[in-house]
Design a protein around this motif. Sequence first.
Motif, PDB file in Angstrom:
ATOM      1  N   PRO A 166       9.508  -8.779  -1.936  1.00  0.00           N
ATOM      2  CA  PRO A 166       9.671 -10.270  -2.185  1.00  0.00           C
ATOM      3  C   PRO A 166       9.500 -10.818  -0.905  1.00  0.00           C
ATOM      4  O   PRO A 166      10.211 -10.473   0.135  1.00  0.00           O
ATOM      5  N   ASN A 167       8.979 -12.085  -0.852  1.00  0.00           N
ATOM      6  CA  ASN A 167       9.084 -12.790   0.346  1.00  0.00           C
ATOM      7  C   ASN A 167       8.889 -14.589   0.070  1.00  0.00           C
ATOM      8  O   ASN A 167       8.586 -14.998   0.892  1.00  0.00           O
ATOM      9  N   HIS A 168       9.613 -14.720  -0.982  1.00  0.00           N
ATOM     10  CA  HIS A 168       9.968 -16.322  -1.366  1.00  0.00           C
ATOM     11  C   HIS A 168       8.754 -17.042  -1.588  1.00  0.00           C
ATOM     12  O   HIS A 168       8.680 -17.893  -1.224  1.00  0.00           O
ATOM     13  N   ARG A 169       7.903 -16.376  -2.120  1.00  0.00           N
ATOM     14  CA  ARG A 169       6.308 -16.975  -2.632  1.00  0.00           C
ATOM     15  C   ARG A 169       6.396 -16.675  -4.324  1.00  0.00           C
ATOM     16  O   ARG A 169       6.699 -15.306  -4.586  1.00  0.00           O
ATOM     17  N   ALA A 170       5.938 -17.334  -4.906  1.00  0.00           N
ATOM     18  CA  ALA A 170       6.428 -17.186  -6.474  1.00  0.00           C
ATOM     19  C   ALA A 170       5.436 -16.176  -7.035  1.00  0.00           C
ATOM     20  O   ALA A 170       6.518 -15.210  -7.850  1.00  0.00           O
ATOM     21  N   LEU A 171       4.450 -15.929  -6.812  1.00  0.00           N
ATOM     22  CA  LEU A 171       3.598 -14.952  -7.407  1.00  0.00           C
ATOM     23  C   LEU A 171       4.243 -13.398  -6.744  1.00  0.00           C
ATOM     24  O   LEU A 171       4.348 -12.440  -7.590  1.00  0.00           O
ATOM     25  N   THR A 172       4.210 -13.483  -5.567  1.00  0.00           N
ATOM     26  CA  THR A 172       4.920 -12.001  -5.330  1.00  0.00           C
ATOM     27  C   THR A 172       6.438 -11.861  -5.687  1.00  0.00           C
ATOM     28  O   THR A 172       6.278 -10.433  -5.832  1.00  0.00           O
ATOM     29  N   ASP A 173       7.238 -12.892  -5.750  1.00  0.00           N
ATOM     30  CA  ASP A 173       8.404 -12.387  -6.149  1.00  0.00           C
ATOM     31  C   ASP A 173       8.430 -11.890  -7.630  1.00  0.00           C
ATOM     32  O   ASP A 173       9.239 -11.307  -8.114  1.00  0.00           O
ATOM     33  N   ALA A 174       7.429 -12.627  -8.500  1.00  0.00           N
ATOM     34  CA  ALA A 174       7.227 -12.459  -9.799  1.00  0.00           C
ATOM     35  C   ALA A 174       6.752 -10.951  -9.956  1.00  0.00           C
ATOM     36  O   ALA A 174       7.355 -10.333 -10.878  1.00  0.00           O
ATOM     37  N   ARG A 175       6.002 -10.646  -9.166  1.00  0.00           N
ATOM     38  CA  ARG A 175       5.575  -9.153  -9.268  1.00  0.00           C
ATOM     39  C   ARG A 175       6.574  -8.240  -8.875  1.00  0.00           C
ATOM     40  O   ARG A 175       6.600  -7.226  -9.474  1.00  0.00           O
ATOM     41  N   ALA A 176       7.271  -8.517  -8.123  1.00  0.00           N
ATOM     42  CA  ALA A 176       8.438  -7.767  -7.693  1.00  0.00           C
ATOM     43  C   ALA A 176       9.684  -7.430  -8.705  1.00  0.00           C
ATOM     44  O   ALA A 176      10.154  -6.507  -9.166  1.00  0.00           O
ATOM     45  N   THR A 177       9.497  -8.594  -9.340  1.00  0.00           N
ATOM     46  CA  THR A 177      10.616  -8.765 -10.738  1.00  0.00           C
ATOM     47  C   THR A 177       9.993  -7.956 -11.713  1.00  0.00           C
ATOM     48  O   THR A 177      10.941  -7.345 -12.344  1.00  0.00           O
ATOM     49  N   VAL A 178       8.791  -7.844 -11.862  1.00  0.00           N
ATOM     50  CA  VAL A 178       8.155  -6.868 -12.936  1.00  0.00           C
ATOM     51  C   VAL A 178       8.690  -5.532 -12.588  1.00  0.00           C
ATOM     52  O   VAL A 178       9.005  -4.734 -13.668  1.00  0.00           O
ATOM     53  N   GLU A 179       8.632  -5.153 -11.386  1.00  0.00           N
ATOM     54  CA  GLU A 179       8.565  -3.740 -10.959  1.00  0.00           C
ATOM     55  C   GLU A 179      10.187  -3.571 -11.289  1.00  0.00           C
ATOM     56  O   GLU A 179      10.650  -2.547 -11.830  1.00  0.00           O
ATOM     57  N   VAL A 180      11.056  -4.319 -10.790  1.00  0.00           N
ATOM     58  CA  VAL A 180      12.511  -4.280 -11.165  1.00  0.00           C
ATOM     59  C   VAL A 180      12.856  -4.078 -12.495  1.00  0.00           C
ATOM     60  O   VAL A 180      13.777  -3.298 -13.012  1.00  0.00           O
ATOM     61  N   LEU A 181      12.029  -5.065 -13.311  1.00  0.00           N
ATOM     62  CA  LEU A 181      12.562  -5.158 -14.746  1.00  0.00           C
ATOM     63  C   LEU A 181      12.137  -3.708 -15.314  1.00  0.00           C
ATOM     64  O   LEU A 181      13.002  -3.128 -16.255  1.00  0.00           O
ATOM     65  N   HIS A 182      10.913  -3.047 -15.074  1.00  0.00           N
ATOM     66  CA  HIS A 182      10.654  -1.912 -15.591  1.00  0.00           C
ATOM     67  C   HIS A 182      11.623  -0.648 -15.150  1.00  0.00           C
ATOM     68  O   HIS A 182      11.924   0.000 -16.078  1.00  0.00           O
ATOM     69  N   HIS A 183      12.429  -0.698 -13.955  1.00  0.00           N
ATOM     70  CA  HIS A 183      13.093   0.317 -13.737  1.00  0.00           C
ATOM     71  C   HIS A 183      14.495  -0.014 -14.476  1.00  0.00           C
ATOM     72  O   HIS A 183      15.189   0.997 -14.819  1.00  0.00           O
ATOM     73  N   LEU A 184      14.912  -1.286 -14.707  1.00  0.00           N
ATOM     74  CA  LEU A 184      15.957  -1.536 -15.469  1.00  0.00           C
ATOM     75  C   LEU A 184      15.735  -1.216 -16.949  1.00  0.00           C
ATOM     76  O   LEU A 184      16.819  -0.477 -17.592  1.00  0.00           O
ATOM     77  N   LEU A 185      14.692  -1.268 -17.567  1.00  0.00           N
ATOM     78  CA  LEU A 185      14.364  -0.822 -18.910  1.00  0.00           C
ATOM     79  C   LEU A 185      14.609   0.411 -18.968  1.00  0.00           C
ATOM     80  O   LEU A 185      14.810   0.954 -20.148  1.00  0.00           O
ATOM     81  N   GLU A 186      13.968   1.207 -17.973  1.00  0.00           N
ATOM     82  CA  GLU A 186      14.059   2.794 -18.165  1.00  0.00           C
ATOM     83  C   GLU A 186      15.581   3.300 -18.139  1.00  0.00           C
ATOM     84  O   GLU A 186      15.940   4.136 -18.944  1.00  0.00           O
TER      85      GLU A 186
END
Length: 571
Positions: A166-186
């Motif tokens: 994450p770097n406080h840019r919208a698309l980059t942070d959204a992509r990082a959130t996708v990966e975090v979401l997948h780990h949480l769903l696991e």
Amino acid sequence: MTTPTTAQLTFDELGTPLRDTTFVVFDLETTGGSAAADAITEIGAVKVRGGRVLGTFSTLVDPERGIPPQVVALTGITQYMVTGAPRLATVLPAFLEFAAGSVLVAHNSGFDVGFVKAACERHGYHWPRPTVLCTVKLARRVLSRDEAPSCRLSALAQLFRVGTVPNHRALTDARATVEVLHHLLERVGSVGVHSLEELLAYLPEVTPAQRRKRELAAHLPSSPGVYLFRGPNEEVLYVGTASDLRRRVRQYFTASEGRRRLREMVALAVRVDGVVCAHSLEAEVRELRLLTAHKPAYNRRSKNQGGWWWLTLTEEPFPRLSLVRTPRPGAVGPFRSRRVAEEAQEALLEAVPLRACSQRIPARNPSGTPCALYELGRCKAPCAGRQSVDEYAPAVVALRALVAGEDTAPLRGVAAHLEELSGVHRFEDAAARRDRLAGLVRVLDRGQRLAGLAVLPELVAARPDGAGGWEFAVVRHGRLASAGVARRGVAPMPVVDALVASAETVLPGDGPLFGAPPEEASVVLRWLDRPGTRLVYCDRPWTSPAGAAGAWREWVERAEAGRDQYRVAGH
């Protein structure tokens, strides 16, 4: 004693498996932390389903204000970068379309969703009330404090060792959130959470007491309609619509309802009544009527039941624009807020040379003193006898012709003035007048289209129901008079005849909408405008005047997009 776990959902409650759920994970960058006072500078979103990326959405947004230095230092988004970027009025509908039908996901979703909801309200877009998932809340539920002392996105990205930093840019942070979401769903999958409904029910905001109240929805059918939560004294606490009454109401007791007011409402409710409707239009109209009748304490729209505003000409020798609650024929509107009405009034006075003062001026021997507007050339001082009734009359005629859709010459005059301002490099003045003109065109267009519908004594329309059948609506003077369906294999015309015969009698009233409530007429018109709607019967032609403001929609779109701001081609 063993602590009770989340009750297992029945088969019909399982809903959509997580692997088949479409998530739109998004992030915003803004000029500050207040949705009411600050503006969006960047939107980034990633659409995913089953672990696969389906699409991305990314754009800078012109905030139409300065970006504080501390925000520039944090995000790296400078004023130069957003200069020339599309404005939010252009970006917002594109983002809403990208996210339509998906579960919205954001890290600290209250912040991001709050900005989008405020933007919808500000720009006149319907907030679709999607399911929202907050990865901060999910992380707090899944991870222990020892494992994750902080649930900041950067901390979770480091914990899960994701590939995107994450770097406080919208698309980059959204992509990082996708990966975090997948780990949480696991993580939640290992404890038996495999559907969207189970995931929402797993979040901590749903108390055991709320979950036990699921039985209040047991008697409701799986049909479209309106539901009413009732309190201990039979009072209506809340009214809502649903395409599936049983499932939607059950979500209040099994889902993580983030709105504190509605959690409080659910705690008070003792019964839920359902009104089955033929289709979504009937449900929306019945909801509006029930809100007006009951004014439920937990519906925010109940606070906005004070009526609408209109602009109308006064009855005097030198008519002026007056802001009223009860419209007269030829009034401009409707407006939900007084502020928007006053902005339209200012735009009309720029287009048509009516007087702006509120004093009453006699037709003969006026004895007033010219005001500053006379010195500025914006008024010809009828108050001082320097303009006669006959000399003033063309302005009144021009306004009435503009409102009726007979002549758009006043709009062309304003557009020509924009060119003049642009030619002498008065760009800020030109931009302000352009925005007012665009707002006026939208108001006139909406009012003319609503009036064109409301004047019709009877209209019957049909829409495909998506399963080989038809949805029908009988509309009389802008009001829904009857609604029904003909399922696949059922002859449609006998159904239409029965609906017309049993439809509510609607007598036309006064004003531009012939007595139709503006919000109901708007809902009906929106349904009729949807692609695929067919006109079955209309007892008189449904027409639009040749000089209607709708001819200027393309100009408004160009103006909002920031392209060719001051020129009007083809007018």
